[in-house]
Each structure stands twice: as structure tokens, then as C-alpha cells.
Design an enzyme around this catalytic site. Structure first.
Site, PDB file in Angstrom:
ATOM      1  N   CYS A 178      93.523  52.696  15.767  1.00 22.74           N
ATOM      2  CA  CYS A 178      92.801  51.432  15.882  1.00 22.74           C
ATOM      3  C   CYS A 178      93.166  50.479  14.744  1.00 22.74           C
ATOM      4  CB  CYS A 178      91.295  51.677  15.830  1.00 22.74           C
ATOM      5  SG  CYS A 178      90.610  52.561  17.228  1.00 22.74           S
ATOM      6  N   ASN A 187      95.946  47.314  16.269  1.00 21.87           N
ATOM      7  CA  ASN A 187      96.074  48.616  16.898  1.00 21.87           C
ATOM      8  C   ASN A 187      97.526  48.937  17.210  1.00 21.87           C
ATOM      9  OD1 ASN A 187      95.554  46.503  18.813  1.00 21.87           O
ATOM     10  ND2 ASN A 187      95.102  47.984  20.415  1.00 21.87           N
ATOM     11  N   CYS A 236      84.845  50.921  16.949  1.00 21.06           N
ATOM     12  CA  CYS A 236      84.491  52.176  17.624  1.00 21.06           C
ATOM     13  C   CYS A 236      83.891  53.166  16.622  1.00 21.06           C
ATOM     14  CB  CYS A 236      85.721  52.777  18.302  1.00 21.06           C
ATOM     15  SG  CYS A 236      86.873  53.568  17.158  1.00 21.06           S
ATOM     16  N   GLU A 280      99.616  51.630  19.392  1.00 18.37           N
ATOM     17  CA  GLU A 280      99.475  52.645  20.430  1.00 18.37           C
ATOM     18  C   GLU A 280     100.700  53.553  20.501  1.00 18.37           C
ATOM     19  OE1 GLU A 280      98.203  50.614  24.030  1.00 18.37           O
ATOM     20  OE2 GLU A 280      96.233  50.228  23.113  1.00 18.37           O
ATOM     21  N   GLU A 291      91.217  48.629  12.876  1.00 17.69           N
ATOM     22  CA  GLU A 291      90.360  48.721  11.688  1.00 17.69           C
ATOM     23  C   GLU A 291      90.849  49.806  10.745  1.00 17.69           C
ATOM     24  OE1 GLU A 291      89.514  48.702  14.840  1.00 17.69           O
ATOM     25  OE2 GLU A 291      87.609  47.668  15.204  1.00 17.69           O
TER      26      GLU A 291
HETATM   27  N1  THU Z   1      90.813  49.879  19.513  1.00 16.32           N
HETATM   28  C1  THU Z   1      90.796  49.379  18.239  1.00 16.32           C
HETATM   29  O1  THU Z   1      91.839  48.975  17.695  1.00 16.32           O
HETATM   30  N2  THU Z   1      89.625  49.348  17.588  1.00 16.32           N
HETATM   31  C2  THU Z   1      88.435  49.771  18.101  1.00 16.32           C
HETATM   32  O2  THU Z   1      87.437  49.795  17.391  1.00 16.32           O
HETATM   33  C3  THU Z   1      88.354  50.204  19.491  1.00 16.32           C
HETATM   34  C4  THU Z   1      89.641  50.347  20.211  1.00 16.32           C
HETATM   35  C5  THU Z   1      92.095  49.954  20.217  1.00 16.32           C
HETATM   36  C6  THU Z   1      92.578  51.351  20.456  1.00 16.32           C
HETATM   37  C7  THU Z   1      93.464  51.164  21.655  1.00 16.32           C
HETATM   38  O3  THU Z   1      94.750  50.765  21.201  1.00 16.32           O
HETATM   39  C8  THU Z   1      92.842  50.001  22.409  1.00 16.32           C
HETATM   40  O4  THU Z   1      91.982  49.352  21.485  1.00 16.32           O
HETATM   41  C9  THU Z   1      92.042  50.395  23.638  1.00 16.32           C
HETATM   42  O5  THU Z   1      91.079  51.343  23.319  1.00 16.32           O
END
Ligand code: THU
Length: 160
Positions: A73, A62, A112, A64, A75
């Protein structure tokens, strides 16, 4: 009027050692990718690793952003990278691991909804299933044989 029941079947493994050897290695790639996550706002690190049919492993984590929705994210970082770099090469498996820096998550953490929709697009595109293995930071691992098992009533190109 009729009720429709939708069921799904997942496999649960007790720990990494119980996974097939090749998947253990893929999950280790995901764990390594997780360590490189850029997650200064959530302190929640996610790592993903894709196994391609040509033997290449594509990692993602991920990323940010101070403008929160601009982040992405793990994935989707991985799957979009595969789509950009290896178009036409099938993805056979995906391993995911996620944990907070503040406590180790020990229950499997699934992708997610937005990531499920994106993975669904790639299954459609390549016309074959992607096995998805997901874990917390450690502990049990869940496997779905296809993204379709994680996202009933998928919205896809057939509706367009
Ligand atoms: N996140 C992912 O990388 N994958 C997911 O399927 C759910 C959430 C990340 C996004 C964000 O950087 C952190 O997790 C908190 O939501």
C-alpha cells in the site's frame, strides 16, 4: 459485566481549499504521488505524502505485483521510506488520496487495517501523534488527530 463504548472524533472538510495552506500543499504532493502508482491489477491508485518535522515531504504510492500479496500500500511505502531514509525525524502529518481509474471516488478513503497498524508503530516509535488527512480522488477530506483515533484497541509493544 459491563459494556464499554469507544468513541472517536474526526474533522471533515468540504474540499481541499478548506484545508490549512500547508496541508493543501501536502495533499497536492499526495495527488502527484497517486499518479505514479503502479496499479495494473486493481486500477485503484493511492497516493500518500508525509510531512517530516525537518520540512521534507516523503511521497509513496501503491506498488502492485502479479503475485498479489507481494504488493504494498501507498501509506506503508511512504512510512517505510521515511523510516529507512530519515530515522529519528518525526512525521507530523500524513495526506492520503485514493481513487479508481474507472470512476472518481468522492468520499474520503481511510488507510486499511495493515497500514493503520504500521502507522501506529511509527507514532509509538517517535512518541508523538501523526495527523492523518484522507480523501478520495477529490471532494471531502477527513482528518484524525492521531492514528489512535482510527484504530481502537491497538496491539503494541507493551503486550510483548
Ligand atoms: N491500497 C493502498 O495503497 N492503501 C490502502 O490503505 C488500501 C489499499 C492499495 C493496495 C492495492 O494496490 C489497491 O489499493 C487495491 O486494494
Amino acid at each position: 459485566m459491563q459494556e464499554i463504548k469507544i468513541t472517536t472524533t474526526l474533522t471533515c472538510y468540504d474540499n481541499i481549499e478548506e484545508l490549512p495552506q500547508d496541508v493543501q500543499e501536502l495533499m497536492q504532493h499526495a495527488v502527484e504521488a497517486r499518479k505514479n502508482a503502479y496499479a495494473p491489477y486493481s486500477n485503484f491508485r493511492v497516493g500518500a505524502a508525509l510531512q517530516l518535522e525537518n520540512g521534507i515531504v516523503v511521497p509513496g504510492n501503491n506498488q502492485e505485483n502479479a503475485a498479489y500479496p507481494s504488493g504494498l500500500c501507498a501509506e506503508r511505502v511512504a512510512i517505510f521510506h521515511a523510516g529507512a531514509q530519515y530515522p529519528g525525524v518525526k512525521i507530523t502529518q500524513m495526506a492520503i488520496t485514493a481513487t479508481s481509474d474507472n470512476h472518481i471516488n468522492k468520499t474520503p478513503i481511510p488507510p486499511c487495517g495493515s497500514c493503520r497498524q504500521s502507522i501506529a508503530e511509527y507514532e509509538m516509535r517517535q512518541d508523538s501523534d501523526i495527523e492523518i488527512y484522507f480523501m478520495g480522488g477529490e471532494g471531502k477530506i477527513m482528518k484524525s488527530n492521531s492514528l489512535k483515533d482510527l484504530l481502537p484497541l491497538i496491539f503494541d509493544k507493551s503486550y510483548l
